[in-house]
Design a protein around this motif. Structure first.
Motif, PDB file in Angstrom:
ATOM      1  N   VAL A   1      11.365   4.984   0.736  1.00 26.94           N
ATOM      2  CA  VAL A   1      10.644   5.265  -0.056  1.00 26.94           C
ATOM      3  C   VAL A   1      11.134   4.202  -1.868  1.00 26.94           C
ATOM      4  CG1 VAL A   1      12.673   6.786  -1.070  1.00 26.94           C
ATOM      5  CG2 VAL A   1      10.161   7.265  -2.127  1.00 26.94           C
ATOM      6  N   GLN A   2       9.868   3.862  -2.131  1.00 26.04           N
ATOM      7  CA  GLN A   2       9.698   3.265  -3.666  1.00 26.04           C
ATOM      8  C   GLN A   2       9.170   3.594  -4.538  1.00 26.04           C
ATOM      9  OE1 GLN A   2       8.018  -0.027  -2.563  1.00 26.04           O
ATOM     10  NE2 GLN A   2       9.248  -1.460  -1.760  1.00 26.04           N
ATOM     11  N   ARG A   3      10.297   3.945  -5.379  1.00 21.97           N
ATOM     12  CA  ARG A   3      10.367   5.311  -6.917  1.00 21.97           C
ATOM     13  C   ARG A   3      11.469   5.197  -8.009  1.00 21.97           C
ATOM     14  NH1 ARG A   3      10.105  10.922  -4.486  1.00 21.97           N
ATOM     15  NH2 ARG A   3      12.421  11.025  -3.916  1.00 21.97           N
ATOM     16  N   VAL A   4      10.546   5.181  -9.537  1.00 14.19           N
ATOM     17  CA  VAL A   4      12.108   4.662 -10.201  1.00 14.19           C
ATOM     18  C   VAL A   4      13.175   6.383 -10.219  1.00 14.19           C
ATOM     19  CG1 VAL A   4      12.208   5.145 -12.323  1.00 14.19           C
ATOM     20  CG2 VAL A   4      10.540   3.899 -11.656  1.00 14.19           C
ATOM     21  N   PRO A   5      14.239   6.340  -9.588  1.00 18.30           N
ATOM     22  CA  PRO A   5      15.016   7.640  -9.351  1.00 18.30           C
ATOM     23  C   PRO A   5      14.424   8.466 -11.101  1.00 18.30           C
ATOM     24  CG  PRO A   5      15.572   5.136  -8.411  1.00 18.30           C
ATOM     25  CD  PRO A   5      14.650   4.975  -9.405  1.00 18.30           C
TER      26      PRO A   5
ATOM     27  N   ARG B   1       7.593   3.196   8.345  1.00 13.01           N
ATOM     28  CA  ARG B   1       7.091   3.778   7.117  1.00 13.01           C
ATOM     29  C   ARG B   1       7.287   3.560   4.905  1.00 13.01           C
ATOM     30  NH1 ARG B   1       5.194   9.547   8.311  1.00 13.01           N
ATOM     31  NH2 ARG B   1       3.994   9.072  10.298  1.00 13.01           N
ATOM     32  N   THR B   2       6.191   3.495   4.622  1.00  7.49           N
ATOM     33  CA  THR B   2       6.567   3.101   3.184  1.00  7.49           C
ATOM     34  C   THR B   2       5.962   4.149   2.255  1.00  7.49           C
ATOM     35  OG1 THR B   2       7.518   0.823   3.425  1.00  7.49           O
ATOM     36  CG2 THR B   2       7.199   1.615   1.023  1.00  7.49           C
ATOM     37  N   TYR B   3       6.446   4.366   1.513  1.00  3.41           N
ATOM     38  CA  TYR B   3       6.251   5.266   0.340  1.00  3.41           C
ATOM     39  C   TYR B   3       6.408   4.720  -1.201  1.00  3.41           C
ATOM     40  CZ  TYR B   3       6.879   8.512   4.556  1.00  3.41           C
ATOM     41  OH  TYR B   3       6.593   9.865   5.368  1.00  3.41           O
ATOM     42  N   ASN B   4       5.266   4.208  -1.675  1.00  2.00           N
ATOM     43  CA  ASN B   4       5.288   3.922  -2.802  1.00  2.00           C
ATOM     44  C   ASN B   4       4.722   4.047  -3.845  1.00  2.00           C
ATOM     45  OD1 ASN B   4       4.386   2.016  -4.724  1.00  2.00           O
ATOM     46  ND2 ASN B   4       4.408  -0.164  -3.273  1.00  2.00           N
TER      47      ASN B   4
ATOM     48  N   ASP C   1      -8.193  -0.304   7.628  1.00  2.00           N
ATOM     49  CA  ASP C   1      -8.193   1.159   7.072  1.00  2.00           C
ATOM     50  C   ASP C   1      -7.809   2.002   7.339  1.00  2.00           C
ATOM     51  OD1 ASP C   1     -10.771   0.187   6.073  1.00  2.00           O
ATOM     52  OD2 ASP C   1     -11.520   1.200   7.086  1.00  2.00           O
ATOM     53  N   ASP C   2      -6.853   2.415   8.220  1.00  2.79           N
ATOM     54  CA  ASP C   2      -6.032   3.440   9.300  1.00  2.79           C
ATOM     55  C   ASP C   2      -4.631   3.468   8.448  1.00  2.79           C
ATOM     56  OD1 ASP C   2      -7.880   4.529  10.741  1.00  2.79           O
ATOM     57  OD2 ASP C   2      -6.983   3.314  11.698  1.00  2.79           O
ATOM     58  N   LYS C   3      -4.368   1.826   7.715  1.00  5.82           N
ATOM     59  CA  LYS C   3      -2.872   1.719   7.270  1.00  5.82           C
ATOM     60  C   LYS C   3      -2.406   2.714   5.967  1.00  5.82           C
ATOM     61  CE  LYS C   3       0.253  -2.178   6.572  1.00  5.82           C
ATOM     62  NZ  LYS C   3       0.684  -2.207   8.042  1.00  5.82           N
ATOM     63  N   ASN C   4      -2.888   2.429   4.856  1.00  4.99           N
ATOM     64  CA  ASN C   4      -2.806   3.152   3.772  1.00  4.99           C
ATOM     65  C   ASN C   4      -3.351   4.781   3.945  1.00  4.99           C
ATOM     66  OD1 ASN C   4      -1.072   0.692   3.018  1.00  4.99           O
ATOM     67  ND2 ASN C   4      -3.284  -0.378   3.038  1.00  4.99           N
ATOM     68  N   HIS C   5      -2.465   5.097   3.218  1.00 10.91           N
ATOM     69  CA  HIS C   5      -2.752   6.156   2.788  1.00 10.91           C
ATOM     70  C   HIS C   5      -2.646   7.253   1.237  1.00 10.91           C
ATOM     71  CE1 HIS C   5      -4.702   7.256   7.253  1.00 10.91           C
ATOM     72  NE2 HIS C   5      -3.199   6.827   7.127  1.00 10.91           N
ATOM     73  N   PRO C   6      -3.253   8.354   0.735  1.00 13.09           N
ATOM     74  CA  PRO C   6      -3.015   8.329  -0.752  1.00 13.09           C
ATOM     75  C   PRO C   6      -1.116   9.105  -0.446  1.00 13.09           C
ATOM     76  CG  PRO C   6      -4.983   8.670  -0.199  1.00 13.09           C
ATOM     77  CD  PRO C   6      -4.494   8.404   1.135  1.00 13.09           C
ATOM     78  N   LEU C   7      -0.248   8.925  -1.067  1.00 13.53           N
ATOM     79  CA  LEU C   7       0.373   9.339  -1.353  1.00 13.53           C
ATOM     80  C   LEU C   7       0.738  10.855  -1.528  1.00 13.53           C
ATOM     81  CD1 LEU C   7       3.953   8.267  -1.971  1.00 13.53           C
ATOM     82  CD2 LEU C   7       3.457  10.092  -2.909  1.00 13.53           C
ATOM     83  N   ASP C   8       0.223  11.342  -3.089  1.00  8.96           N
ATOM     84  CA  ASP C   8      -0.033  12.165  -2.944  1.00  8.96           C
ATOM     85  C   ASP C   8      -0.085  13.840  -1.583  1.00  8.96           C
ATOM     86  OD1 ASP C   8      -2.081  11.254  -3.769  1.00  8.96           O
ATOM     87  OD2 ASP C   8      -2.781  12.681  -4.809  1.00  8.96           O
ATOM     88  N   VAL C   9      -1.276  13.177  -1.522  1.00  4.92           N
ATOM     89  CA  VAL C   9      -2.062  14.059  -0.075  1.00  4.92           C
ATOM     90  C   VAL C   9      -0.741  14.472   0.758  1.00  4.92           C
ATOM     91  CG1 VAL C   9      -4.189  13.889   1.688  1.00  4.92           C
ATOM     92  CG2 VAL C   9      -4.599  13.325  -0.573  1.00  4.92           C
TER      93      VAL C   9
END
Length: 362
Positions: A181-185, A307-310, A324-332
């Motif tokens: 996961v990559q995000r601002v804690p 998997r990476t969650y950006n 096209d299969d590689k990336n998906h909307p994180l919120d979904v």
């Protein structure tokens, strides 16, 4: 396409129809459900097989009518239809006849553990658990908590759940590995993006008879369940700790404490232990096969990032996929909508199996 196999499956299909109409079988719910499950599995194959045979007969008759001036135009149309559809059916049957994973029907022991990243990793472990909970609701699966180690900020350093329901393992078989996961804690005052990791282990449950577990190598401890206080804390020693080969390099520890019954916790803990041992054996066998074929990709072990969650870019990237299969909307995805991602991974697996079969046939 293997016609002989399809003929054998057709024979099995007709036998299933006769057995399911037998009053004695119909009155036995377990037997009937087992037959009906196999019948449903074969039905799409048989539908395509019947269409294939019909079109093959139509093609043969059309070829014979080509020499008749009065029937030539109709025969050419029938030939065009058959020549267009038959190759499509052959490809669809090739996919349906791929070897089935016998573990797909089994329930699952799912372990989520925080890795690098401290509190942030523990928080993301809780996020993954919620994601899987939401997916289970959509997929009609049941999730039961077996053990958990909550963190101070509301995350988990470890959480173990059992997933049960129709084809539970087939839903989760691609989730094992490292999730990054990559995000601002929430605890980051400077607004910097941090990278943390969580490991997920997916183990199909096994029957007691499938694993030779020597109970002389197992120590079972009982203790009082830990909780947040109040009514959630047991006042009896219902929690169970199972230690396999204690004090040796092979030592494994399983804890189950979320059931009120010591007997149920003991049963669940031993079930988790058997599943772990079976999974370890399977991995050792697969590793041996990989080494012999010299076809390892990356490190090939469970620790490899899948998997990476950006969060800043609202994107989930599955590193096993491409295009096209590689990336998906994180919120979904985080809302439990894993269907598109899992279907892409299933397609990839089918393509790899077809390639292996074609290579073996050469």
């Amino acid at each position: 396409m293997i016609a002989e196999k399809l003929i054998d499956l057709e024979r099995e299909y007709r036998n299933l129809e006769r057995e399911m109409s037998n009053p004695e079988v119909f009155g036995n719910n377990d037997a009937y459900l087992k037959l009906n499950r196999r019948y449903a599995e074969l039905s799409p194959i048989m539908q395509l097989w019947e269409e294939y045979k019909r079109l093959s007969d139509s093609k043969k008759q059309a070829e014979e009518l080509l020499s008749d001036p009065d029937m030539r135009e109709l025969a050419e149309l029938d030939l065009e239809t058959a020549n267009s559809r038959i190759p499509e059916i052959e490809q669809e049957l090739d996919v349906l006849l791929l070897p089935k994973d016998p573990r797909d029907e089994r329930n699952v022991i799912l372990e989520i553990r925080s890795g690098a990243g401290g509190d942030e990793a523990a928080l993301f472990a809780a996020d993954l658990l919620r994601m899987y909970e939401r997916y289970c609701v959509k997929a009609g699966l049941k999730m039961e908590l077996l053990d958990s180690n909550p963190s101070d900020l509301g995350g988990f350093s470890k959480v173990v759940v059992e997933l049960s329901g129709e084809r539970a393992y087939s839903h989760f078989k691609f989730e094992g590995g490292v999730h990054r996961v990559q995000r601002v804690p929430a605890t980051e005052s400077q607004g910097r993006i941090h990278t943390s990791t969580v490991t997920v282990a997916v183990m199909p449950e096994v029957e007691e008879s499938e694993v030779d577990l020597n109970m002389n190598e197992v120590r079972i401890d009982v203790f009082r369940s830990q909780g947040a206080g109040g009514q959630g804390v047991n006042t009896t020693d219902s929690a169970v700790r199972v230690v396999y080969r204690p004090g040796t390099p092979d030592e494994l520890i399983v804890v189950c404490q979320d059931a009120r019954s010591q007997i149920k916790n003991r049963e669940k803990a031993l079930n988790v232990l058997r599943s772990r041992l079976a999974e370890m054996q399977r991995q050792e066998e697969e590793e041996k096969i990989r080494s012999e074929r010299q076809s390892m990709i990356g490190s090939g072990d469970r620790s490899e990032k899948i998997r990476t969650y950006n969060y800043p870019q609202n994107r989930v990237t599955d590193h096993r996929l491409s295009g096209d299969d590689k990336n998906h909307p994180l919120d979904v995805v985080m809302n439990g909508n894993l269907e598109d991602l899992l279907e892409a991974l299933q397609r990839l697996q089918r393509e790899e199996l077809l390639a292996e079969m074609a290579e073996a046939a050469e």
